[in-house]
Design an enzyme around this catalytic site. Structure first.
Site, PDB file in Angstrom:
ATOM      1  N   GLU A  80       2.503   0.559  -0.897  1.00  0.00           N
ATOM      2  CA  GLU A  80       2.227   1.637  -1.847  1.00  0.00           C
ATOM      3  C   GLU A  80       2.878   2.966  -1.472  1.00  0.00           C
ATOM      4  OE1 GLU A  80      -2.012   1.488  -1.755  1.00  0.00           O
ATOM      5  OE2 GLU A  80      -2.154  -0.066  -3.301  1.00  0.00           O
ATOM      6  N   GLU A 111      -1.793 -16.266  13.615  1.00  0.00           N
ATOM      7  CA  GLU A 111      -2.403 -15.128  14.304  1.00  0.00           C
ATOM      8  C   GLU A 111      -2.552 -15.368  15.808  1.00  0.00           C
ATOM      9  OE1 GLU A 111      -7.175 -15.259  14.213  1.00  0.00           O
ATOM     10  OE2 GLU A 111      -6.271 -14.799  12.269  1.00  0.00           O
TER      11      GLU A 111
END
Length: 295
Positions: A80, A111
């Protein structure tokens, strides 16, 4: 012993049999607690923002690191910055374990891959000019922790945000920040409280960083990219407001400036595009500083 985000909260025993109203109320209250957990760490976020802004102001890159839900939240914040503040994509890196396009089993398994973290740090050439924001609900995600360790060794500024007071991220990052949002209503579901707290913290942190880099004027997004009808209309209103001019003059200034709001404000004030670009460059993109320079 389980981390804070993995604890079973006995207040929610029998949750699966609660009425819809009580079920939703419990989830809502969990979300409210998550957002409230950001309040006590505002000074920590301010300190981190100052450090990040110094690195980015010197030409460094903003690097987001995470895995699973935390990585997705980090990716959203990074994505954004361009449209909202005009922050250049080439100065933003997202290191998400497994990548956004990976299959669910690969995404979750990645992960634990510390070798992948080392490769990502090396391939992105993370160094002393960069600022790293790493996020992990547990604070102990192997990929994320290893990335922070290596980034710090290479001289990068590191910020570690987690929802566990014993998280390794708090100890190894230059700025270790604990979000006290847990335990979860649905035990271990960190897409809920922890994810909400992380999203709120990142929104606040990155917005303050962008402000320090001159991407706001008053509360207006002067670095915004006017890429659709709604945003072009907003750009016109912003120029009208700051330059105290009518809509026609604002539109003309924006047209001359390729819809760069900051340049358009200076053009609407009577300056040539070339002069506006020159002064804005001398002011490191800060419109207020440019206006003061030309006053």
């Amino acid at each position: 012993m389980a981390s804070r985000t993995e604890e079973f909260d006995l207040r929610f025993a029998g949750l699966d049999q609660w009425s819809d109203a009580d079920f939703l109320m419990a989830l809502w209250e969990g979300q409210m607690r998550a957002v409230a957990s950001v309040g006590p760490i505002l000074q920590d976020l301010a300190a981190a923002a100052n450090g990040i802004a110094r690195r980015l102001g010197g030409g460094g890159r903003l690097v987001y690191v995470g895995a699973g839900t935390s990585g997705t939240v980090a990716w959203q914040d990074a994505k954004e910055l361009g449209g909202t503040f005009g922050w250049p994509e080439q100065h933003t890196i997202v290191m998400l374990a497994g990548g956004l396009q990976s299959a669910p089993n690969e995404f979750n398994g990645a992960e634990d891959d510390t070798d992948l973290a080392a490769r990502d740090i090396q391939q992105n050439d993370i160094g002393e000019h960069d600022a790293v924001i790493a996020i992990a609900a547990s604070g102990s995600t192997p990929y994320t922790v290893r990335a922070v360790e290596l980034a710090r060794e290479r001289g990068a500024l590191t910020v570690g945000i987690c929802n566990n007071p014993d998280g390794s991220l708090i100890k190894i990052a230059d700025h270790g920040i604990f979000l006290d949002s847990a335990p979860e209503v649905v035990a271990g579901s960190t897409r809920m409280g922890a994810g909400t707290a992380q999203k709120a913290a990142l929104n606040i942190l990155s917005t303050l960083v962008m402000n320090k880099l001159g991407r706001l004027f008053d509360n207006l997004m002067v670095g915004m990219r006017a890429e659709n009808i709604k945003l072009r209309d907003r750009a016109i209103r912003i120029v009208c407001h700051i330059a105290s001019c009518d809509e026609g003059r604002a539109k003309d200034a924006l047209s001359q400036s390729d819809f760069d709001i900051r340049i358009a404000v200076l053009v609407a004030n009577g300056h040539q595009v070339s002069r506006a670009k020159e002064v804005l460059g001398l002011s490191n993109g800060n419109l207020r500083a440019a206006l003061e320079y030309l006053d």
